[in-house]
Design a protein around this motif. Structure first.
Motif, mmCIF file in Angstrom:
data_model
loop_
_atom_site.group_PDB
_atom_site.id
_atom_site.type_symbol
_atom_site.label_atom_id
_atom_site.label_comp_id
_atom_site.label_asym_id
_atom_site.label_seq_id
_atom_site.Cartn_x
_atom_site.Cartn_y
_atom_site.Cartn_z
ATOM 1 N N LYS A 59 0.794 -1.226 0.000
ATOM 2 C CA LYS A 59 0.000 0.000 0.000
ATOM 3 C C LYS A 59 0.827 1.277 0.000
ATOM 4 C CE LYS A 59 -1.440 -0.929 4.549
ATOM 5 N NZ LYS A 59 -2.468 -0.804 5.553
ATOM 6 N N ASP A 73 0.392 3.014 -3.409
ATOM 7 C CA ASP A 73 -0.953 3.398 -3.807
ATOM 8 C C ASP A 73 -1.068 4.914 -3.910
ATOM 9 O OD1 ASP A 73 -3.668 3.184 -4.408
ATOM 10 O OD2 ASP A 73 -4.206 3.459 -2.302
ATOM 11 N N PRO A 99 -3.357 -2.580 -2.449
ATOM 12 C CA PRO A 99 -4.345 -2.316 -1.412
ATOM 13 C C PRO A 99 -4.497 -0.823 -1.189
ATOM 14 C CG PRO A 99 -2.423 -3.436 -0.500
ATOM 15 C CD PRO A 99 -2.201 -3.273 -1.957
ATOM 16 N N LYS A 100 -5.684 -0.400 -0.835
ATOM 17 C CA LYS A 100 -5.943 1.021 -0.618
ATOM 18 C C LYS A 100 -5.212 1.506 0.623
ATOM 19 C CE LYS A 100 -9.157 1.768 -3.755
ATOM 20 N NZ LYS A 100 -9.111 2.752 -4.763
ATOM 21 N N CYS A 101 -4.588 2.656 0.493
ATOM 22 C CA CYS A 101 -3.929 3.280 1.633
ATOM 23 C C CYS A 101 -4.977 4.115 2.366
ATOM 24 C CB CYS A 101 -2.773 4.152 1.154
ATOM 25 S SG CYS A 101 -1.802 4.831 2.490
#
Length: 135
Positions: free
Chosen positions: A46, A49, A67-69
């Motif tokens: 992340k 991101d 993955p979203k931060c």
């Protein structure tokens, strides 16, 4: 399996090197015609991101598995979405470098050309071992 390598300074940002690194990757297939130059999927943690990176990868036709931060002060709304990022491949490659190529982990080489040469030799050795064991 390492497809390309890129070395930066100790205080440089790794995130800025993602797009030039992807430009140096050339994927060869056994199919007739022009070989592909781009990977289909990029998996990272992340830290990589950002909207700019996602837009640049989308423009190149690469699916980002990032993955979203999420900041700690934001609330999660709705049902949580589980995204599995296959980071095992990257961690396994780092483990191969740490186990077999101590010279690369410790970085005794001060000259960047010598270090890049040893890094390329390590990648070639990993690929040869992979071809012999699989093939």
């Amino acid at each position: 399996m390492p497809l390309a390598n890129r070395t930066t300074s100790a205080n440089g940002s790794e995130r800025d090197q993602v797009i030039p690194l992807l430009d140096s990757v050339k994927v060869k297939t056994n199919r007739p015609g022009r070989p592909r130059k781009r990977v289909k999927v990029l998996a990272a943690d992340k830290g990589y991101d950002s909207k700019d990176k996602r837009a640049a990868l989308g423009k190149r036709g690469i699916k980002p598995l990032l993955p979203k931060c999420v900041w700690k002060n934001q609330k999660n709304r709705g049902r949580p979405i589980k995204i599995s990022v296959p980071r095992f491949q990257q961690e396994r490659c780092f483990a191969w470098y740490q186990r077999k190529y101590r010279r690369l982990v410790v970085r005794w080489e001060r000259n960047p050309d010598c270090f890049n040469a040893f890094l390329s030799l390590g990648a070639i050795h990993i690929w040869i071992n992979r071809i012999i064991l699989v093939g």
